[in-house]
Design a protein around this motif. Structure first.
Motif, PDB file in Angstrom:
ATOM      1  N   HIS A   1       0.859  -1.185   0.000  1.00 39.41           N
ATOM      2  CA  HIS A   1       0.000   0.000   0.000  1.00 39.41           C
ATOM      3  C   HIS A   1       0.897   1.237   0.000  1.00 39.41           C
ATOM      4  CE1 HIS A   1      -3.669  -2.261   1.144  1.00 39.41           C
ATOM      5  NE2 HIS A   1      -2.792  -3.056   1.728  1.00 39.41           N
ATOM      6  N   TYR A   2       0.571   2.177  -0.862  1.00 43.38           N
ATOM      7  CA  TYR A   2       1.336   3.416  -0.880  1.00 43.38           C
ATOM      8  C   TYR A   2       0.527   4.503  -1.568  1.00 43.38           C
ATOM      9  CZ  TYR A   2       2.832   0.878  -5.130  1.00 43.38           C
ATOM     10  OH  TYR A   2       2.883   0.111  -6.261  1.00 43.38           O
ATOM     11  N   PRO A   3       0.926   5.770  -1.361  1.00 43.57           N
ATOM     12  CA  PRO A   3       0.205   6.867  -1.997  1.00 43.57           C
ATOM     13  C   PRO A   3       0.248   6.704  -3.516  1.00 43.57           C
ATOM     14  CG  PRO A   3       1.738   7.715  -0.366  1.00 43.57           C
ATOM     15  CD  PRO A   3       2.029   6.260  -0.538  1.00 43.57           C
ATOM     16  N   GLU A   4      -0.895   6.821  -4.120  1.00 45.93           N
ATOM     17  CA  GLU A   4      -0.985   6.628  -5.563  1.00 45.93           C
ATOM     18  C   GLU A   4      -0.664   7.935  -6.288  1.00 45.93           C
ATOM     19  OE1 GLU A   4      -3.974   3.732  -7.426  1.00 45.93           O
ATOM     20  OE2 GLU A   4      -4.925   5.690  -7.441  1.00 45.93           O
ATOM     21  N   MET A   5       0.256   7.847  -7.230  1.00 46.40           N
ATOM     22  CA  MET A   5       0.641   9.015  -8.015  1.00 46.40           C
ATOM     23  C   MET A   5       0.784   8.618  -9.476  1.00 46.40           C
ATOM     24  SD  MET A   5       3.521  10.815  -5.649  1.00 46.40           S
ATOM     25  CE  MET A   5       3.994   9.549  -4.498  1.00 46.40           C
ATOM     26  N   THR A   6       0.569   9.571 -10.344  1.00 50.98           N
ATOM     27  CA  THR A   6       0.767   9.314 -11.768  1.00 50.98           C
ATOM     28  C   THR A   6       2.260   9.448 -12.089  1.00 50.98           C
ATOM     29  OG1 THR A   6       0.549  11.625 -12.438  1.00 50.98           O
ATOM     30  CG2 THR A   6      -1.499  10.337 -12.283  1.00 50.98           C
TER      31      THR A   6
ATOM     32  N   GLY B   1      14.850 -17.822  -4.153  1.00 52.70           N
ATOM     33  CA  GLY B   1      13.979 -18.971  -4.376  1.00 52.70           C
ATOM     34  C   GLY B   1      12.648 -18.900  -3.668  1.00 52.70           C
ATOM     35  N   VAL B   2      12.209 -17.690  -3.283  1.00 49.82           N
ATOM     36  CA  VAL B   2      10.939 -17.557  -2.551  1.00 49.82           C
ATOM     37  C   VAL B   2       9.824 -16.908  -3.371  1.00 49.82           C
ATOM     38  CG1 VAL B   2      12.122 -17.495  -0.319  1.00 49.82           C
ATOM     39  CG2 VAL B   2      11.546 -15.338  -1.452  1.00 49.82           C
ATOM     40  N   LEU B   3      10.150 -16.290  -4.495  1.00 48.57           N
ATOM     41  CA  LEU B   3       9.145 -15.576  -5.278  1.00 48.57           C
ATOM     42  C   LEU B   3       8.273 -16.541  -6.074  1.00 48.57           C
ATOM     43  CD1 LEU B   3       8.003 -12.841  -6.227  1.00 48.57           C
ATOM     44  CD2 LEU B   3       9.670 -12.906  -8.087  1.00 48.57           C
ATOM     45  N   ILE B   4       6.969 -16.436  -5.879  1.00 50.35           N
ATOM     46  CA  ILE B   4       5.994 -17.217  -6.638  1.00 50.35           C
ATOM     47  C   ILE B   4       5.427 -16.354  -7.771  1.00 50.35           C
ATOM     48  CG2 ILE B   4       3.789 -18.449  -6.548  1.00 50.35           C
ATOM     49  CD1 ILE B   4       6.079 -19.819  -4.998  1.00 50.35           C
ATOM     50  N   ALA B   5       5.043 -15.124  -7.456  1.00 46.94           N
ATOM     51  CA  ALA B   5       4.459 -14.220  -8.449  1.00 46.94           C
ATOM     52  C   ALA B   5       4.481 -12.794  -7.904  1.00 46.94           C
ATOM     53  CB  ALA B   5       3.021 -14.625  -8.756  1.00 46.94           C
ATOM     54  N   SER B   6       4.387 -11.833  -8.805  1.00 46.12           N
ATOM     55  CA  SER B   6       4.236 -10.437  -8.399  1.00 46.12           C
ATOM     56  C   SER B   6       3.429  -9.708  -9.458  1.00 46.12           C
ATOM     57  CB  SER B   6       5.600  -9.767  -8.190  1.00 46.12           C
ATOM     58  OG  SER B   6       6.300  -9.692  -9.406  1.00 46.12           O
ATOM     59  N   GLU B   7       2.773  -8.656  -9.028  1.00 45.18           N
ATOM     60  CA  GLU B   7       1.970  -7.848  -9.936  1.00 45.18           C
ATOM     61  C   GLU B   7       1.985  -6.403  -9.498  1.00 45.18           C
ATOM     62  OE1 GLU B   7      -1.919  -9.019 -12.044  1.00 45.18           O
ATOM     63  OE2 GLU B   7      -1.836 -10.275 -10.249  1.00 45.18           O
ATOM     64  N   VAL B   8       2.120  -5.517 -10.453  1.00 46.40           N
ATOM     65  CA  VAL B   8       1.863  -4.104 -10.234  1.00 46.40           C
ATOM     66  C   VAL B   8       0.442  -3.886 -10.726  1.00 46.40           C
ATOM     67  CG1 VAL B   8       2.463  -1.751 -10.892  1.00 46.40           C
ATOM     68  CG2 VAL B   8       4.274  -3.448 -10.544  1.00 46.40           C
ATOM     69  N   LEU B   9      -0.369  -3.279  -9.898  1.00 48.13           N
ATOM     70  CA  LEU B   9      -1.767  -3.075 -10.261  1.00 48.13           C
ATOM     71  C   LEU B   9      -1.966  -1.754 -10.986  1.00 48.13           C
ATOM     72  CD1 LEU B   9      -3.364  -4.278  -6.918  1.00 48.13           C
ATOM     73  CD2 LEU B   9      -3.005  -5.589  -9.018  1.00 48.13           C
ATOM     74  N   GLN B  10      -2.974  -1.706 -11.837  1.00 54.36           N
ATOM     75  CA  GLN B  10      -3.340  -0.455 -12.491  1.00 54.36           C
ATOM     76  C   GLN B  10      -3.871   0.505 -11.433  1.00 54.36           C
ATOM     77  OE1 GLN B  10      -5.786  -0.741 -15.963  1.00 54.36           O
ATOM     78  NE2 GLN B  10      -4.563  -2.383 -16.857  1.00 54.36           N
ATOM     79  N   PRO B  11      -3.979   1.792 -11.744  1.00 54.15           N
ATOM     80  CA  PRO B  11      -4.446   2.773 -10.752  1.00 54.15           C
ATOM     81  C   PRO B  11      -5.822   2.400 -10.188  1.00 54.15           C
ATOM     82  CG  PRO B  11      -3.626   3.873 -12.709  1.00 54.15           C
ATOM     83  CD  PRO B  11      -3.659   2.409 -13.030  1.00 54.15           C
ATOM     84  N   SER B  12      -6.056   2.816  -8.953  1.00 59.07           N
ATOM     85  CA  SER B  12      -7.326   2.506  -8.295  1.00 59.07           C
ATOM     86  C   SER B  12      -8.513   3.083  -9.054  1.00 59.07           C
ATOM     87  CB  SER B  12      -7.329   2.999  -6.851  1.00 59.07           C
ATOM     88  OG  SER B  12      -7.217   4.407  -6.812  1.00 59.07           O
ATOM     89  N   SER B  13      -8.286   4.110  -9.873  1.00 56.98           N
ATOM     90  CA  SER B  13      -9.383   4.666 -10.668  1.00 56.98           C
ATOM     91  C   SER B  13      -9.913   3.653 -11.676  1.00 56.98           C
ATOM     92  CB  SER B  13      -8.922   5.937 -11.395  1.00 56.98           C
ATOM     93  OG  SER B  13      -7.816   5.637 -12.235  1.00 56.98           O
TER      94      SER B  13
ATOM     95  N   GLY C   1     -14.592   2.163  -8.995  1.00 57.87           N
ATOM     96  CA  GLY C   1     -13.733   2.673  -7.940  1.00 57.87           C
ATOM     97  C   GLY C   1     -13.619   1.730  -6.759  1.00 57.87           C
ATOM     98  N   PRO C   2     -12.556   1.924  -5.991  1.00 61.09           N
ATOM     99  CA  PRO C   2     -12.324   1.064  -4.835  1.00 61.09           C
ATOM    100  C   PRO C   2     -13.113   1.507  -3.609  1.00 61.09           C
ATOM    101  CG  PRO C   2     -10.536   2.610  -5.038  1.00 61.09           C
ATOM    102  CD  PRO C   2     -11.447   2.831  -6.223  1.00 61.09           C
ATOM    103  N   PHE C   3     -13.484   2.783  -3.537  1.00 56.94           N
ATOM    104  CA  PHE C   3     -14.187   3.361  -2.402  1.00 56.94           C
ATOM    105  C   PHE C   3     -13.478   3.096  -1.092  1.00 56.94           C
ATOM    106  CE2 PHE C   3     -17.402   3.088  -5.681  1.00 56.94           C
ATOM    107  CZ  PHE C   3     -17.836   4.397  -5.702  1.00 56.94           C
ATOM    108  N   ALA C   4     -12.173   3.140  -1.128  1.00 58.25           N
ATOM    109  CA  ALA C   4     -11.389   2.989   0.094  1.00 58.25           C
ATOM    110  C   ALA C   4     -11.322   4.336   0.794  1.00 58.25           C
ATOM    111  CB  ALA C   4      -9.987   2.509  -0.241  1.00 58.25           C
TER     112      ALA C   4
ATOM    113  N   GLY D   1       0.293  -3.142  -5.453  1.00 56.00           N
ATOM    114  CA  GLY D   1       0.868  -4.343  -6.035  1.00 56.00           C
ATOM    115  C   GLY D   1       0.988  -5.443  -5.011  1.00 56.00           C
ATOM    116  N   THR D   2       1.336  -6.623  -5.496  1.00 52.62           N
ATOM    117  CA  THR D   2       1.463  -7.780  -4.617  1.00 52.62           C
ATOM    118  C   THR D   2       2.688  -8.600  -4.985  1.00 52.62           C
ATOM    119  OG1 THR D   2       0.134  -9.215  -6.049  1.00 52.62           O
ATOM    120  CG2 THR D   2      -1.047  -7.972  -4.365  1.00 52.62           C
ATOM    121  N   PHE D   3       3.225  -9.268  -4.006  1.00 52.87           N
ATOM    122  CA  PHE D   3       4.253 -10.279  -4.193  1.00 52.87           C
ATOM    123  C   PHE D   3       3.772 -11.514  -3.448  1.00 52.87           C
ATOM    124  CE2 PHE D   3       6.738  -6.542  -5.082  1.00 52.87           C
ATOM    125  CZ  PHE D   3       7.690  -6.958  -5.998  1.00 52.87           C
TER     126      PHE D   3
END
Length: 129
Positions: free
Chosen positions: A8-13, A40-52, A71-74, A82-84
């Motif tokens: 989780h982090y501040p979203e910026m363009t 040898g610990v990484l299974i997958a990772s993804e950078v997500l598109q903007p919350s918009s 929208g996420p309405f968070a 993103g996730t790892f």
């Protein structure tokens, strides 16, 4: 045991960040992923598109219609970025890897470490042990 590190982090363009900071961030995450892979610990990772670009589904259950909203309405300025997914022996090890995530240096947000319950590989469900 599999853990998902939810960053989780501040979203910026890209324009908000500027080309130099964007390049540094990309290099930091590339290095982090390479380090996890080398260990040898990484299974997958993804950078997500903007919350918009998020679509959220909600239901009151009991046959109530599903509500689909843009929208996420968070209720936060920090968004899931993103996730790892890693496979490590225990929570302490997962926490040590999470501490190294580049987003920990952003001064906000954080990294949520969540154990997986079950996962699929090639369509086969497997319990996380």
């Amino acid at each position: 045991m599999r853990y998902t590190l939810l960053l989780h982090y501040p979203e910026m363009t890209a324009d908000d960040l500027g080309p130099e900071a964007l390049e540094q961030g990309q290099q930091a995450f590339t290095s982090y992923a390479a380090t996890l892979h080398s260990a040898g610990v990484l299974i997958a990772s993804e950078v997500l598109q903007p919350s918009s670009n998020t679509t959220t589904l909600r239901s009151a259950g009991g046959g109530a219609p599903v509500q689909v909203q843009d929208g996420p309405f968070a209720d936060t300025k920090d968004q899931l970025g993103g996730t790892f997914v890693i496979d490590v022996p225990d929570l302490d090890t997962a926490i040590e890897w999470a501490k190294q995530a580049p987003s920990m240096g952003y001064g906000a947000g954080g990294v949520e470490v969540r154990p997986g319950a079950v996962y699929t590989v090639d369509g086969v469900w497997t319990a996380n042990a």
